[in-house]
Design a protein around this motif. Structure first.
Motif, PDB file in Angstrom:
ATOM      1  N   ILE A 146       0.863  -1.184   0.000  1.00 45.06           N
ATOM      2  CA  ILE A 146       0.000   0.000   0.000  1.00 45.06           C
ATOM      3  C   ILE A 146       0.897   1.231   0.000  1.00 45.06           C
ATOM      4  O   ILE A 146       2.075   1.134   0.387  1.00 45.06           O
ATOM      5  N   GLY A 176      -3.589  -5.653   7.686  1.00 52.12           N
ATOM      6  CA  GLY A 176      -4.585  -6.382   6.896  1.00 52.12           C
ATOM      7  C   GLY A 176      -5.023  -7.657   7.601  1.00 52.12           C
ATOM      8  O   GLY A 176      -4.202  -8.546   7.834  1.00 52.12           O
ATOM      9  N   GLY A 178      -6.757 -10.164   6.579  1.00 55.12           N
ATOM     10  CA  GLY A 178      -7.218 -11.155   5.601  1.00 55.12           C
ATOM     11  C   GLY A 178      -6.592 -12.505   5.927  1.00 55.12           C
ATOM     12  O   GLY A 178      -6.104 -12.734   7.047  1.00 55.12           O
ATOM     13  N   VAL A 179      -6.586 -13.380   4.934  1.00 58.39           N
ATOM     14  CA  VAL A 179      -6.150 -14.761   5.159  1.00 58.39           C
ATOM     15  C   VAL A 179      -4.690 -14.837   5.595  1.00 58.39           C
ATOM     16  O   VAL A 179      -4.357 -15.494   6.589  1.00 58.39           O
ATOM     17  N   ILE A 180      -3.811 -14.169   4.858  1.00 57.33           N
ATOM     18  CA  ILE A 180      -2.376 -14.274   5.163  1.00 57.33           C
ATOM     19  C   ILE A 180      -2.081 -13.675   6.536  1.00 57.33           C
ATOM     20  O   ILE A 180      -1.376 -14.270   7.355  1.00 57.33           O
ATOM     21  N   GLU A 183      -3.364 -16.047   9.304  1.00 64.94           N
ATOM     22  CA  GLU A 183      -2.612 -17.309   9.400  1.00 64.94           C
ATOM     23  C   GLU A 183      -1.212 -17.052   9.970  1.00 64.94           C
ATOM     24  O   GLU A 183      -0.791 -17.686  10.935  1.00 64.94           O
ATOM     25  N   GLU A 199      -6.475  -3.309  10.699  1.00 62.88           N
ATOM     26  CA  GLU A 199      -7.327  -3.586   9.533  1.00 62.88           C
ATOM     27  C   GLU A 199      -8.143  -2.353   9.164  1.00 62.88           C
ATOM     28  O   GLU A 199      -8.729  -1.703  10.023  1.00 62.88           O
ATOM     29  N   TYR A 200      -8.199  -2.090   7.888  1.00 63.77           N
ATOM     30  CA  TYR A 200      -8.898  -0.919   7.341  1.00 63.77           C
ATOM     31  C   TYR A 200     -10.410  -0.973   7.587  1.00 63.77           C
ATOM     32  O   TYR A 200     -11.036   0.009   7.956  1.00 63.77           O
ATOM     33  N   PRO A 206     -13.083  -9.689   5.609  1.00 67.86           N
ATOM     34  CA  PRO A 206     -14.274  -8.964   5.136  1.00 67.86           C
ATOM     35  C   PRO A 206     -15.295  -9.761   4.314  1.00 67.86           C
ATOM     36  O   PRO A 206     -16.480  -9.464   4.398  1.00 67.86           O
ATOM     37  N   VAL A 233      -3.810   2.130   7.533  1.00 66.43           N
ATOM     38  CA  VAL A 233      -2.365   2.349   7.712  1.00 66.43           C
ATOM     39  C   VAL A 233      -1.899   3.405   6.712  1.00 66.43           C
ATOM     40  O   VAL A 233      -2.223   3.346   5.521  1.00 66.43           O
ATOM     41  N   SER A 264       0.054  -7.654   4.642  1.00 60.78           N
ATOM     42  CA  SER A 264      -0.816  -8.667   4.014  1.00 60.78           C
ATOM     43  C   SER A 264      -2.083  -7.952   3.565  1.00 60.78           C
ATOM     44  O   SER A 264      -3.162  -8.163   4.117  1.00 60.78           O
ATOM     45  N   GLY A 266      -3.207  -7.964   0.362  1.00 61.00           N
ATOM     46  CA  GLY A 266      -3.654  -8.480  -0.932  1.00 61.00           C
ATOM     47  C   GLY A 266      -2.491  -8.790  -1.862  1.00 61.00           C
ATOM     48  O   GLY A 266      -1.324  -8.521  -1.540  1.00 61.00           O
ATOM     49  N   MET A 313      -8.058 -15.570  -5.539  1.00 64.40           N
ATOM     50  CA  MET A 313      -6.666 -16.025  -5.698  1.00 64.40           C
ATOM     51  C   MET A 313      -6.451 -17.238  -4.804  1.00 64.40           C
ATOM     52  O   MET A 313      -5.926 -17.138  -3.695  1.00 64.40           O
ATOM     53  N   LEU A 314      -6.889 -18.380  -5.289  1.00 67.54           N
ATOM     54  CA  LEU A 314      -6.805 -19.613  -4.513  1.00 67.54           C
ATOM     55  C   LEU A 314      -6.161 -20.695  -5.359  1.00 67.54           C
ATOM     56  O   LEU A 314      -6.484 -20.841  -6.546  1.00 67.54           O
ATOM     57  N   VAL A 344     -10.746 -21.608   2.702  1.00 73.85           N
ATOM     58  CA  VAL A 344     -10.367 -22.111   4.029  1.00 73.85           C
ATOM     59  C   VAL A 344      -9.280 -21.237   4.637  1.00 73.85           C
ATOM     60  O   VAL A 344      -8.347 -20.841   3.937  1.00 73.85           O
TER      61      VAL A 344
HETATM   62  P1  NAI Z   1      -6.751 -10.301   1.599  1.00 69.67           P
HETATM   63  O1  NAI Z   1      -7.318  -9.685   0.404  1.00 69.67           O
HETATM   64  O2  NAI Z   1      -7.277 -11.623   2.107  1.00 69.67           O
HETATM   65  O3  NAI Z   1      -6.851  -9.260   2.837  1.00 69.67           O
HETATM   66  C1  NAI Z   1      -6.260  -7.976   2.783  1.00 69.67           C
HETATM   67  C2  NAI Z   1      -6.793  -7.144   3.944  1.00 69.67           C
HETATM   68  O4  NAI Z   1      -6.021  -5.948   4.031  1.00 69.67           O
HETATM   69  C3  NAI Z   1      -8.248  -6.724   3.728  1.00 69.67           C
HETATM   70  O5  NAI Z   1      -8.987  -7.082   4.878  1.00 69.67           O
HETATM   71  C4  NAI Z   1      -8.142  -5.202   3.542  1.00 69.67           C
HETATM   72  O6  NAI Z   1      -9.265  -4.513   4.024  1.00 69.67           O
HETATM   73  C5  NAI Z   1      -6.880  -4.863   4.359  1.00 69.67           C
HETATM   74  N1  NAI Z   1      -6.232  -3.589   4.003  1.00 69.67           N
HETATM   75  C6  NAI Z   1      -5.993  -3.106   2.753  1.00 69.67           C
HETATM   76  N2  NAI Z   1      -5.378  -1.888   2.836  1.00 69.67           N
HETATM   77  C7  NAI Z   1      -5.202  -1.596   4.156  1.00 69.67           C
HETATM   78  C8  NAI Z   1      -4.636  -0.490   4.887  1.00 69.67           C
HETATM   79  N3  NAI Z   1      -4.112   0.583   4.284  1.00 69.67           N
HETATM   80  N4  NAI Z   1      -4.629  -0.528   6.236  1.00 69.67           N
HETATM   81  C9  NAI Z   1      -5.178  -1.599   6.895  1.00 69.67           C
HETATM   82  N5  NAI Z   1      -5.720  -2.669   6.246  1.00 69.67           N
HETATM   83  C10 NAI Z   1      -5.733  -2.688   4.913  1.00 69.67           C
HETATM   84  O7  NAI Z   1      -5.174 -10.383   1.312  1.00 69.67           O
HETATM   85  P2  NAI Z   1      -4.016 -11.336   1.848  1.00 69.67           P
HETATM   86  O8  NAI Z   1      -4.304 -11.833   3.232  1.00 69.67           O
HETATM   87  O9  NAI Z   1      -2.771 -10.543   1.619  1.00 69.67           O
HETATM   88  O10 NAI Z   1      -4.066 -12.577   0.886  1.00 69.67           O
HETATM   89  C11 NAI Z   1      -3.808 -12.419  -0.509  1.00 69.67           C
HETATM   90  C12 NAI Z   1      -4.473 -13.491  -1.323  1.00 69.67           C
HETATM   91  O11 NAI Z   1      -3.893 -14.740  -1.079  1.00 69.67           O
HETATM   92  C13 NAI Z   1      -5.945 -13.599  -1.020  1.00 69.67           C
HETATM   93  O12 NAI Z   1      -6.660 -13.603  -2.222  1.00 69.67           O
HETATM   94  C14 NAI Z   1      -6.063 -14.905  -0.305  1.00 69.67           C
HETATM   95  O13 NAI Z   1      -7.311 -15.550  -0.584  1.00 69.67           O
HETATM   96  C15 NAI Z   1      -4.881 -15.699  -0.837  1.00 69.67           C
HETATM   97  N6  NAI Z   1      -4.445 -16.656   0.180  1.00 69.67           N
HETATM   98  C16 NAI Z   1      -5.242 -17.707   0.485  1.00 69.67           C
HETATM   99  C17 NAI Z   1      -4.884 -18.583   1.490  1.00 69.67           C
HETATM  100  C18 NAI Z   1      -5.819 -19.683   1.850  1.00 69.67           C
HETATM  101  O14 NAI Z   1      -6.671 -20.029   1.031  1.00 69.67           O
HETATM  102  N7  NAI Z   1      -5.731 -20.271   3.032  1.00 69.67           N
HETATM  103  C19 NAI Z   1      -3.638 -18.443   2.231  1.00 69.67           C
HETATM  104  C20 NAI Z   1      -2.895 -17.296   1.842  1.00 69.67           C
HETATM  105  C21 NAI Z   1      -3.293 -16.454   0.840  1.00 69.67           C
END
Ligand code: NAI
Length: 460
Positions: A146, A176, A178-180, A183, A199-200, A206, A233, A264, A266, A313-314, A344
């Protein structure tokens, strides 16, 4: 110059699965991969290594929290971080070597190096040009940061750096929820780090079901993770040993200190170096390769799948597209049912979902009923200290057809698949409810949730 029916660029779960299926369908196939090992992000720096660290730290948590309760006495194990890293690296090696073996077994050629497409029908790797009747772009994605935050993979890390930190940090800020973030945040919280997630939005994860979000946050907080929600952030400063994360919550600006910051927020498609814009391959405004319903780009003979195109992105979504596009190239009818792709989160407890959420059904004006069952009513879960969470099944109010399911609890990532199969067959909740489930298993909670869509669960 060698010539192939198909060349796939990228050997992640989308690319390698596509290559194997193409070869199985009789196509002369090669896969281009520039990394030292096959398997892409998932096997090398994503799903597999993170699951190794999640498993190891879950065992640690189990020893600390529950062994004594079962009469297993003695000190909980201490952490040898470098040994845990070797275990993780060994897991990666076994898996990447496994793909190499599968390539040999299926007669898929691995063209080593980074590929580009100088013109349709040709793939350039190093100085060599290879001919292909069809090309599949399966180049995946990379972390997206970001504004104001620069990832150096040392103190400000993406998921890649977070898998191989030199030591367990004292304080970690995760940007963030999210998933990463959740985990990897769990991994370090279990290892003793103070973890703050910024988290935003006003909720974690979300896109998940609202009730799951609430319970999930409660359980992670109980495990020691702190959450600052509704906080954007603004930037990260690194000075001396530490990092300062600045965020804005409403009109107030605040900072939080950390040894390590995990970004993390996205991921974005990775298509650098392929030469797509020179070729005239159309992309979306998010940089995804634009494809039609059969994964074809606007240029004949060039296809794309996985994180490089639209959709979640799975790894398993990419795999399904890989198999389906192979079928299309072999003249068969490849198909992916995007309505039944489970998702998951491999925390403890696990979180899994498929199909529609209640919020989506309300928005769409679909009449539905929700059958919910708590793991508190599941004998096996109680015996195993795993009774936190629930199964919720959403079914059409009139037809009883299953429209979605949301699980937080033990083995949620495995339990969800029974519901996926049911959905693929267009099953009603009653079909699950009338299916005998072995006792005592966690899967009885799925049946009970299905029963709750009808005349009621037995054990609630
Ligand atoms: P994500 O898209 O799951 O979550 C990103 C989070 O960051 C969101 O909640 C968003 O609101 C927040 N955010 C964005 N800008 C922000 C800011 N300026 N300040 C605070 N928060 C902010 O992204 P993530 O966790 O990086 O994962 C990336 C991709 O990898 C996803 O599509 C995910 O599905 C995939 N992935 C899947 C896994 C699984 O299936 N177990 C494991 C790891 C990754």
């Amino acid at each position: 110059m060698s010539s192939y029916d198909v060349i796939i660029i990228g050997s992640g779960p989308g690319g390698y699965v596509c290559a194997i299926r193409c070869a199985q369908l009789g196509l002369k196939t090669a896969c281009v991969e520039g990394r030292e090992t096959l398997g892409g992000t998932c096997l090398n720096i994503g799903c597999i290594p993170s699951k190794a660290l999640l498993h190891a730290t879950e065992m640690l948590h189990e020893a600390q929290a529950n062994f004594g309760k079962m009469g297993l006495m003695g000190d909980a194990p201490s952490v040898d971080w470098s040994k845990m890293q070797s275990y993780k690296d060994g897991t990666i090696e076994q898996n990447t070597k496994g793909i190499e073996y599968l390539f040999k077994k299926n007669k898929v050629d691995w063209i080593k190096g980074w590929g580009s497409i100088p013109e349709p029908g040709k793939v350039k790797v190093g100085d060599e040009i290879h001919e292909a009747k069809n090309i599949v772009i399966a180049t995946g994605s990379v972390p997206a940061s970001i504004p104001g935050v620069e990832i150096d993979e040392e103190r400000v890390v993406s998921s890649t750096g977070a898998l191989s930190l030199d030591e367990v940090p004292g304080k970690m800020v995760v940007i963030g929820a999210g998933v990463i973030g959740l985990e990897m945040g769990s991994v370090y919280a279990r290892l003793g780090a103070e973890v703050t997630v910024v988290e935003y939005l006003d909720t974690i994860t979300p896109t998940m079901d609202g009730e799951v979000q609430k319970q999930f946050q409660k359980l992670l907080s109980k495990q020691g993770m702190e959450f600052v929600l509704g906080a954007a952030v603004q930037g990260v400063e690194t000075s001396g040993e530490g990092c300062r994360v600045t965020y804005k919550k409403g009109d107030e600006e605040a900072t939080v200190e950390a040894d390590i910051v995990l970004v993390s927020t996205g991921r974005k498609p990775f298509t650098d170096g392929l030469g797509l814009s020179d070729l005239g391959v159309e992309t979306t405004d998010k940089g995804q390769v634009r494809t039609d319903a059969h994964w074809a780009t606007n240029l004949e003979g060039i296809y794309a799948i996985g994180d490089a195109i639209t959709g979640p992105m799975l790894a398993h979504k990419a795999e399904d597209e890989g198999m389906a596009v192979a079928e299309v190239l072999a003249g068969k009818a490849g198909h992916v049912n995007y309505g039944v792709i489970p998702s998951v989160i491999y925390t403890h407890p696990e979180v899994a979902s498929v199909g529609r959420t209640e919020a989506e059904l309300k928005d769409e004006g679909v009449p539905y009923k929700a059958g919910k069952f708590s793991f508190m009513g599941n004998g096996r879960a109680k015996a195993n200290f795993a009774a936190d969470g629930f199964v919720k099944i959403l079914a059409h109010k009139e037809t009883d057809r299953i429209l979605g399911a949301h699980i937080i609890g033990p083995m949620a990532g495995d339990l969800i698949h029974e519901i996926c199969v049911a959905m693929e067959f267009g099953a009603a909740a009653e079909d699950l409810a009338l299916t005998c489930h072995a006792h005592p298993t966690y899967s009885e909670a799925v049946r009970e949730a299905a029963l709750a869509c009808g005349d009621g669960a037995i054990h609630s």
